[in-house]
Motif scaffolding. Structure first.
Motif, mmCIF file in Angstrom:
data_model
loop_
_atom_site.group_PDB
_atom_site.id
_atom_site.type_symbol
_atom_site.label_atom_id
_atom_site.label_comp_id
_atom_site.label_asym_id
_atom_site.label_seq_id
_atom_site.Cartn_x
_atom_site.Cartn_y
_atom_site.Cartn_z
ATOM 1 N N GLY A 224 0.820 -1.202 0.000
ATOM 2 C CA GLY A 224 0.000 0.000 0.000
ATOM 3 C C GLY A 224 0.851 1.249 0.000
ATOM 4 O O GLY A 224 2.088 1.186 0.056
ATOM 5 N N VAL A 225 0.194 2.385 -0.068
ATOM 6 C CA VAL A 225 0.853 3.684 0.052
ATOM 7 C C VAL A 225 0.002 4.550 0.976
ATOM 8 O O VAL A 225 -1.201 4.336 1.129
ATOM 9 C CB VAL A 225 1.024 4.392 -1.309
ATOM 10 C CG1 VAL A 225 2.008 3.658 -2.196
ATOM 11 C CG2 VAL A 225 -0.317 4.559 -2.019
ATOM 12 N N ALA A 226 0.653 5.526 1.580
ATOM 13 C CA ALA A 226 -0.059 6.452 2.454
ATOM 14 C C ALA A 226 -0.717 7.547 1.637
ATOM 15 O O ALA A 226 -0.187 7.992 0.621
ATOM 16 C CB ALA A 226 0.899 7.059 3.469
ATOM 17 N N MET A 227 -1.895 7.963 2.088
ATOM 18 C CA MET A 227 -2.623 9.079 1.484
ATOM 19 C C MET A 227 -3.171 9.914 2.625
ATOM 20 O O MET A 227 -4.262 9.666 3.138
ATOM 21 C CB MET A 227 -3.746 8.560 0.573
ATOM 22 C CG MET A 227 -4.415 9.625 -0.256
ATOM 23 S SD MET A 227 -5.584 8.917 -1.475
ATOM 24 C CE MET A 227 -6.853 8.202 -0.404
ATOM 25 N N ASP A 228 -2.343 10.844 3.096
ATOM 26 C CA ASP A 228 -2.660 11.686 4.230
ATOM 27 C C ASP A 228 -2.905 10.845 5.477
ATOM 28 O O ASP A 228 -1.969 10.176 5.940
ATOM 29 C CB ASP A 228 -3.845 12.602 3.921
ATOM 30 C CG ASP A 228 -3.945 13.759 4.897
ATOM 31 O OD1 ASP A 228 -2.948 14.487 5.051
ATOM 32 O OD2 ASP A 228 -5.009 13.927 5.519
#
Length: 274
Positions: free
Chosen positions: A126-130
């Motif tokens: 995954g990746v972070a989004m805020d």
């Protein structure tokens, strides 16, 4: 205002107005359309114009005009019988270029599947989004987990092991900014997960991974590692989740965490990172 300093998720018209006061060049009409689409991320069921207007604090005629535009572009579909909108297929096609361009997903899939099968759980990237993480890929055991993470699933950064791993990898000021905004915007999540977050922050450097002892719900335990691989400005995050009734928490520390760390180390090496 720096271009990348705005929060990605505007909850209502009042937050949009504050942001535009701080950054007059911010495209308000575009943001309103994206805020409508964001409503379906938070609650995927069909929505009426009146519901969207209430959620976002916008006039109903504005919502109606924007929804018709999004429908014409394929981002929303409309059920005439129910007189409600639901998410359209163009949103899926929009995600496709991002997914296929994410580094190493294809190469890592066999290792992820092998670990998921061995641990009888799910291994995800995954990746972070805020204040959230977004799942880009998941490999699962044939019986899956009690809370199987699908591609595109959004989870709170404080309740997931991969999110906690990211927090542990950030500089102190970045981490404190995220945690403070989470406390203000999502006080219940913050209170529920604070002890688990602090535990992972305390031990991440020594262990090499963060843990989640069930804060995500349904008895799911997990470990998370933040890789050094970047796609644009975002780190790739790795997670291994297992049903709590199959494993003991100690196994997260002795077996699952070290194995995930080894897999991420291998991925870093494949990109020339050491």
């Amino acid at each position: 205002m720096r271009p990348n300093s705005a929060p990605h998720h505007l909850r209502d018209q009042s937050e949009l107005q504050l942001l535009r006061e701080d950054n007059p060049s911010f495209a308000g009409t575009l943001a309103k359309g994206m805020m409508i689409l964001q409503c379906f991320v938070n609650d995927p069921r069909p929505h009426a114009n009146s519901e969207l207007a209430k959620l976002l604090g916008m006039p109903r005629p504005t919502i109606s005009r924007l929804c018709r535009t999004l429908q014409a572009m394929g981002y929303l579909d409309h059920d005439e019988r129910l007189d409600r909108y639901f998410i359209g297929p163009a949103t899926v096609s929009l995600a496709y270029p991002y997914l296929i361009s994410t580094p190493l997903i294809n190469q890592l899939r066999p290792a992820m599947q092998a670990m998921a099968t061995h641990m009888m759980g799910a291994v995800s990237i995954g990746v972070a989004m805020d204040l959230d993480v977004v799942y880009l890929e998941s490999c699962t055991h044939e019986q899956g987990t009690l809370k199987r993470p699908a591609v595109g699933a959004v989870r709170s950064i404080v309740e997931t092991a991969m999110g906690r791993a990211l927090l542990a990898s950030l500089h102190d000021n970045e981490r404190q900014d995220l945690l403070e905004r989470n406390r203000l915007q999502r006080p219940q999540d913050h209170e529920r997960c604070l002890a688990g977050v602090q535990e992972s922050l305390t031990h991440y450097r020594k262990r090499g991974f963060a843990i989640n002892l069930g804060d995500a719900g349904l008895g799911v335990l997990a470990v998370g590692v933040a890789s050094r691989i970047r796609y644009g400005s975002r780190q790739l995050l790795f997670n291994c989740a297992v049903p709590g009734y199959r494993v003991k928490p100690q196994e997260l520390l002795s077996t699952i965490g070290p194995r995930l760390t080894d897999m991420v180390r291998m991925a870093d090496a494949q990109t020339g990172l050491r």
